[in-house]
Write an enzyme that holds these catalytic residues in place. Structure first.
Site, short mmCIF file in Angstrom:
data_model
loop_
_atom_site.label_atom_id
_atom_site.label_comp_id
_atom_site.label_asym_id
_atom_site.label_seq_id
_atom_site.Cartn_x
_atom_site.Cartn_y
_atom_site.Cartn_z
N CYS A 125 39.94 26.16 37.24
CA CYS A 125 39.23 26.71 36.09
C CYS A 125 39.87 26.27 34.78
O CYS A 125 39.24 26.34 33.72
CB CYS A 125 39.18 28.23 36.16
SG CYS A 125 40.81 29.01 36.15
N SER B 149 49.69 26.39 32.56
CA SER B 149 48.48 27.15 32.83
C SER B 149 48.08 28.01 31.64
O SER B 149 48.92 28.37 30.81
CB SER B 149 48.68 28.06 34.05
OG SER B 149 48.88 27.30 35.21
N ASN C 115 50.66 31.89 39.63
CA ASN C 115 51.15 31.32 40.88
C ASN C 115 50.08 30.61 41.70
O ASN C 115 50.40 29.89 42.64
CB ASN C 115 51.76 32.46 41.72
CG ASN C 115 52.79 31.97 42.70
OD1 ASN C 115 53.30 30.85 42.59
ND2 ASN C 115 53.10 32.79 43.68
N GLY D 226 31.87 42.19 41.01
CA GLY D 226 32.42 41.27 42.00
C GLY D 226 33.33 42.01 42.95
O GLY D 226 33.77 43.13 42.67
N GLY E 39 35.57 39.84 45.11
CA GLY E 39 36.43 38.80 45.65
C GLY E 39 37.90 39.03 45.31
O GLY E 39 38.30 40.12 44.93
N ALA E 40 38.69 37.96 45.44
CA ALA E 40 40.14 38.07 45.23
C ALA E 40 40.47 38.51 43.80
O ALA E 40 41.32 39.39 43.60
CB ALA E 40 40.81 36.74 45.55
N ALA F 105 38.49 40.09 41.65
CA ALA F 105 38.01 41.45 41.46
C ALA F 105 38.97 42.46 42.08
O ALA F 105 39.23 43.53 41.51
CB ALA F 105 36.61 41.61 42.05
#
Length: 483
Positions: free
Chosen positions: A50, A109, A115, A189, A191-192, A194
């Site tokens: 991203c 980043s 990580n 959401g 997912g991970a 969220a």
């Protein structure tokens, strides 16, 4: 050949452009194969997250590789070449090494110290390896960068200090809507990301947590873990109207929350509301942030906040560790590049030794085997000792980056014997028991200590101390040592 990194990141491109060029596994594979077809590129790994889409390459020619990689990026993304060219970041040789190590350590980043990037680099490397698109250069670079990244997170504490995107978002939101205990949170959401949002909110003591997800069962499972409640996607407008903070991290094609949906949901509300968009591509329409009482926080806003911590001692410690590792890797790579010169020196010594041993045998046919063996051992040790100093010095020159100053002189000094002197006499291998102390040092390490022999990337000691082929003789014959 030279290392090269070329691409876009949050440093040189807006998030909407990064979204357009972001690639999934299939896209990374297609781009890598397109680049691998270039005559100017020998190895390639494509990384797309991203925050960045970058090509890591071992280039045969600099300008040719730049042109072909840019063309491939343009073709894969559909972006005009001119639009890419004005933004592409380029890192070359030492700069490429430093950049790769910083990326793997999370120091480059948007969420400083995060990580996840190590896993993403590892996946990209494995994809390229499986496709046969990498060799020793990129394999060594990525494997060392991943090791350094792990060391940074283990030894410096940057991961525990550095605020995550979620924590940064919650900190910014609390300044607008008040403390967490009074805040009603909606997470879109399951997912991970969220899950990270929800668990972080639960630890912070948010007043209420609602999980809205397309698959209700997944949302319900996450809500149960954090002490919240689940809602169907169709209930999103109602949940939105009652929320103080909304965090969306779906990342699916198309918008999850448009400005019109947000406006309609807030028709009865006068309270401030914070919309946090952690998705790529973005979930929440940018125009929603222009509505009265609404603040939209995207990855770009949060990244700017996170980069403000770079002056912290923990970040400085992580940066210092990476800088040291980069210098060591560059030094080792330089020494490795000196292997052909060291091999030429040892080959020349082996050639002379083989010729002299052959001459000795032809002139002393009555010399006993024991005596002959002792003489040959002594000759081998003498050549080894004479070459030890120059071998160490060549390594030192390479490590200090000064090899180029002496390359021509070394090539002249250790040029192979004239081909006209070559013959074909075989010399049996000598039984030479070499001393063990200081006897072996890899070419990627520092110069070895005082000892009778060194091993240099496959050009190692054999019987008599040196590997060698054709040698001189006073009868115009060459003598070759058997393997």
């Amino acid at each position: 050949m030279s290392l090269l990194v070329l691409g876009l990141s949050h440093h040189n491109a807006p998030l909407d452009l990064l979204e357009r060029i972001s690639l999934d596994a299939s896209g990374r594979r297609d781009l890598a194969h397109a680049i691998a077809g270039s005559e100017h590129v020998r190895e390639v790994v494509v990384v797309s997250t991203c925050n960045r889409t970058e090509v890591y390459a071992e280039a045969a020619t600099f300008h040719g590789a730049i042109a072909d990689i840019t063309d491939a990026l343009s073709g894969q993304s559909g972006l005009p070449r001119a639009d890419l060219t004005e933004r592409l970041g380029v890192h070359y040789e030492d700069g490429a090494i430093a950049h790769t190590f910083r990326v793997a350590s999370g120091l480059d980043s948007m969420a400083l110290g995060e990580n996840q990037i190590r896993a993403q680099l590892r996946v990209s490397l494995h994809e390229a390896q499986a496709a046969g698109l990498t060799g020793s250069s990129l394999n060594q670079l990525f494997q060392q960068a991943l090791r350094v990244g792990k060391r940074v997170h283990t030894e410096t504490g940057i991961e525990t200090y550095s605020s995550s995107l979620v924590e940064t978002a919650f900190g910014a939101a609390s300044q607008i809507v008040g403390p967490p205990v009074q805040t009603r949170l909606v997470v879109v959401g399951a997912g991970a990301m969220a899950a990270l949002v929800a668990t972080t909110a639960a630890r912070a003591g948010y007043g209420s947590i609602v999980i809205v997800n397309r698959t209700y069962a997944r949302g319900e499972a996450l809500a149960f873990r954090v002490g919240g409640r689940a809602a169907h996607l169709a209930e999103l407008p109602d949940a939105l109207g009652a929320a103080d903070v909304v965090v969306s991290c779906v990342g699916a094609p198309g918008l999850v929350l448009t400005a019109s949906v947000v406006d309609a949901a807030r028709a009865e509300s006068q309270r401030p509301q914070v919309l946090v968009d952690l998705a790529m591509p973005h979930d929440i329409e940018h125009a929603a942030g222009d509505l009265r009482g609404v603040t939209r926080l995207g990855l770009d806003h949060l990244g700017a906040r996170l980069r403000a911590v770079t002056g912290n001692p923990v970040v400085r410690a992580a940066t210092g560790l990476v800088d040291t590792e980069v210098a060591d890797f560059i030094s080792a790579r330089s020494v490795q590049a000196a292997v052909p010169t060291i091999a030429a020196m040892r080959e020349r010594g082996a050639t002379i030794l083989a010729g002299e041993v052959g001459r000795l045998r032809s002139r002393t046919p009555n010399l006993g085997d024991a005596e002959r063996r002792e003489v040959e051992i002594a000759m081998g040790r003498l050549v080894d000792k004479l070459l030890h100093g120059p071998t160490v010095r060549v390594k030192e020159l390479a490590a200090s980056g000064r090899m180029a100053e002496y390359a021509d002189a070394l090539a002249e000094l250790f040029a192979p014997a004239p081909a006209a002197e070559s013959g074909a006499v075989t010399l049996p291998a000598l039984a030479y028991d070499r001393p063990s102390e200081g006897g072996s040092s890899e070419v990627t390490g520092a110069a070895s200590g005082a000892g009778d022999s060194e091993r240099v990337a496959g050009v190692g000691p054999t019987a008599g101390g040196l590997t060698g082929a054709a040698g001189e003789s006073d009868r115009g014959r060459a003598v070759e040592r058997e393997a």
